[in-house]
Design an enzyme around this catalytic site. Structure first.
Site, PDB file in Angstrom:
ATOM      1  N   GLU A 160     -11.747  -1.083  -2.882  1.00 44.52           N
ATOM      2  CA  GLU A 160     -12.288   0.388  -2.870  1.00 44.52           C
ATOM      3  C   GLU A 160     -13.576   0.970  -3.807  1.00 44.52           C
ATOM      4  O   GLU A 160     -13.295   1.324  -4.812  1.00 44.52           O
ATOM      5  CB  GLU A 160     -10.883   1.617  -2.802  1.00 44.52           C
ATOM      6  CG  GLU A 160     -10.200   1.498  -1.138  1.00 44.52           C
ATOM      7  CD  GLU A 160      -8.777   2.608  -1.032  1.00 44.52           C
ATOM      8  OE1 GLU A 160      -9.247   3.806  -2.265  1.00 44.52           O
ATOM      9  OE2 GLU A 160      -8.542   2.559  -0.159  1.00 44.52           O
ATOM     10  N   GLU A 180      -5.329  -2.323   4.088  1.00 44.27           N
ATOM     11  CA  GLU A 180      -4.717  -1.409   4.115  1.00 44.27           C
ATOM     12  C   GLU A 180      -4.343  -0.457   4.986  1.00 44.27           C
ATOM     13  O   GLU A 180      -5.025   0.185   5.863  1.00 44.27           O
ATOM     14  CB  GLU A 180      -4.892  -0.665   1.997  1.00 44.27           C
ATOM     15  CG  GLU A 180      -5.015  -1.167   1.376  1.00 44.27           C
ATOM     16  CD  GLU A 180      -5.053  -0.210  -0.163  1.00 44.27           C
ATOM     17  OE1 GLU A 180      -4.713   1.200  -0.051  1.00 44.27           O
ATOM     18  OE2 GLU A 180      -4.999  -0.639  -1.279  1.00 44.27           O
TER      19      GLU A 180
END
Ligand code: NOJ
Length: 471
Positions: A175, A379
């Protein structure tokens, strides 16, 4: 008399491809604890927590004690039938000062973890950077400094040379958009900085440069056949109504909204709109940087939680308009700017949090836009509260997940090359600046005793993995 089929959950149209990997994901700081044990150096998250910046006063000193309980945690994975596990390596455990002298005991921990996984039939997937920069590097400018990108490449080379005999897949950085925008723009993640737009743009460039250097380091140092790619939370788009024009519009918007991250990593250049949007605040970079950033990857890893923008075709110059968007979506006035600057979460954003089609479009558009050959969902999950989980009935999570996996299965059935799914998360853990309150786990963790207890969602995912199908 005819009735409903009794085994409908195993019908072929709900199945995933053979060999599909089912796993869970975690990150070092969120679970390990042992923050200064066996020679580990401090990370920016240790500093951030010790300064009282985590909402409930938590620190990562103990977290959920995974460093000491990893064998038990591998058994939790095994019990749900997981075939893969995504964990992150703590850079300051390996290089306490970020560069220079390595700490053998740090590497030993990950070797033991990986051996334990393999012995239990679970394939390890390692993330090289999940936000816990060595504090020593932050003291020298952190990601504001080009040297950090270089140090990240060197650390990646060290790991690749020593772990690629047993780890076949590496994610470079997790991220990018979160730690860059929230950590350096809004100051709500470590290192807690509120830099100017120009400085944030430079940090972003160094982050993608670090990714490229890590890809090259893995190619140079890892065993043949080792695969590498990013694990980004792509700012996800979806056609609000599924027509060919709107699907093309969603693809164009995806490319624009991710210009500073996935687009430059996949295309090796900043788009004209991106550079124009940054104008005088554009980062300093060279054409050699762009070549490095665009180093070919083996797969795209993407964290998917929601659609960030539902779009449709329009006759504007861009060819699309946002119908409902979250705070991550760049406002149309400027083609690109650090979007986390819009702090408020409008009602539409709450609604977007239940957007299972993010699984379909979040993977399918990676093929449409960049021709992705392999995709991992690195995720996906949702938080509950302790009250909701108290009885073990995290029914909401099961309902939510079933909707998301139905859309993921639709993608694989349409030929989108998704190879595996990592649920966030194996167990309740330290949710960064939000502390221990959000509960993302398939397993509840009693923080007083560190006892792990499976939730209903763990039993559900076990059945999904067992049938290799949405159930
Ligand atoms: C994003 C991050 O990668 C992970 O560390 C975090 O805990 C989850 N998503 C949930 O917010």
């Amino acid at each position: 008399m005819t009735g409903p089929p009794t085994n409908s959950t195993t019908s072929a149209d709900r199945r995933f491809p053979d060999g599909f990997l089912w796993g869970t994901a975690t990150a070092a700081f969120q679970i390990e604890g042992a923050w200064d044990e066996d020679g580990k150096g401090p990370s920016i998250w240790d500093t951030f927590g010790h300064a009282g910046n985590i909402r409930d006063g938590s620190t990562g000193d103990v977290a959920v004690d995974h460093y000491h309980r990893y064998k038990e945690d591998v058994q939790l994975m095994k019990a749900i039938g997981a075939t893969a596990y995504r964990f992150s390596i703590s850079w300051p455990r390996i290089f306490p000062d970020g560069i220079g002298q390595p700490n053998a005991k740090g590497l030993d921990f990950y070797r033991r973890l990986v051996d334990e996984l393999l012995a239990n039939g679970i394939e390890p997937f390692a993330t090289l950077y999940h936000w816990d920069l060595p504090q020593a590097l932050q003291d020298k400018g952190g990601w504001q400094s080009r040297d950090t990108a270089k140090a990240f490449g060197d650390y990646s080379a060290y790991i690749a040379a020593r772990l690629s005999d047993r780890v076949r897949h590496f994610f470079t950085i997790n991220e990018f958009s979160s730690f860059v925008e929230l950590g350096h723009g809004r100051g709500i993640l470590a290192p807690g900085l509120q830099l100017s737009p120009g400085q944030v743009n430079q940090v972003r460039h160094h982050a993608v440069l670090g990714h490229g250097l890590a890809v090259q380091a893995i190619r140079a140092q890892a065993r043949a056949g080792t695969k590498v790619g990013p694990a980004e939370q792509i700012i996800g788009t979806a056609p609000v109504i599924e027509t060919p024009e709107n699907i093309r519009a969603a693809a164009a918007a995806l490319r624009d909204f991710n210009a500073g991250y996935m687009t430059v990593m996949m295309e090796g250049r900043y788009t004209d709109a991106f550079l124009a949007g940054q104008a005088a605040d554009a980062p300093t970079f060279t054409s050699e940087d762009l070549q490095i950033i665009g180093s070919p990857v083996d797969f795209i890893g993407t964290n998917i939680y929601m659609v960030h923008a539902f779009v449709r075709a329009s006759d504007s110059e861009r060819g699309y308009e946002v119908v409902a968007g979250s705070s991550m979506v760049p406002p149309p006035a400027r083609p690109y700017q650090p979007t986390h600057a819009r702090a408020q979460y409008p009602n539409s954003e709450i609604a977007l949090m239940l957007s299972p089609e993010s699984m379909y479009w979040g993977s399918r558009l990676l093929v449409d836009v960049w021709g992705a050959k392999e995709i991992f969902i690195t995720e996906n999950g949702m938080p509950t509260t302790a009250e909701e989980d108290a009885e073990g009935f995290d029914t909401g999570r099961v309902v939510w997940l079933r909707a998301y996996l139905t859309e993921l299965q639709r993608a694989t059935a349409d030929g989108v090359p998704v190879r595996g799914y990592f649920h966030w998360s194996l167990m309740d853990n330290l949710e960064w600046g939000a502390g221990m309150a959000p509960k993302f786990g398939l397993h509840r963790v009693d923080l007083a005793t560190q006892k792990r207890t499976p939730k209903l969602s763990a039993a559900w995912l076990r059945e999904v993995a067992r049938q290799n199908a949405v159930v």
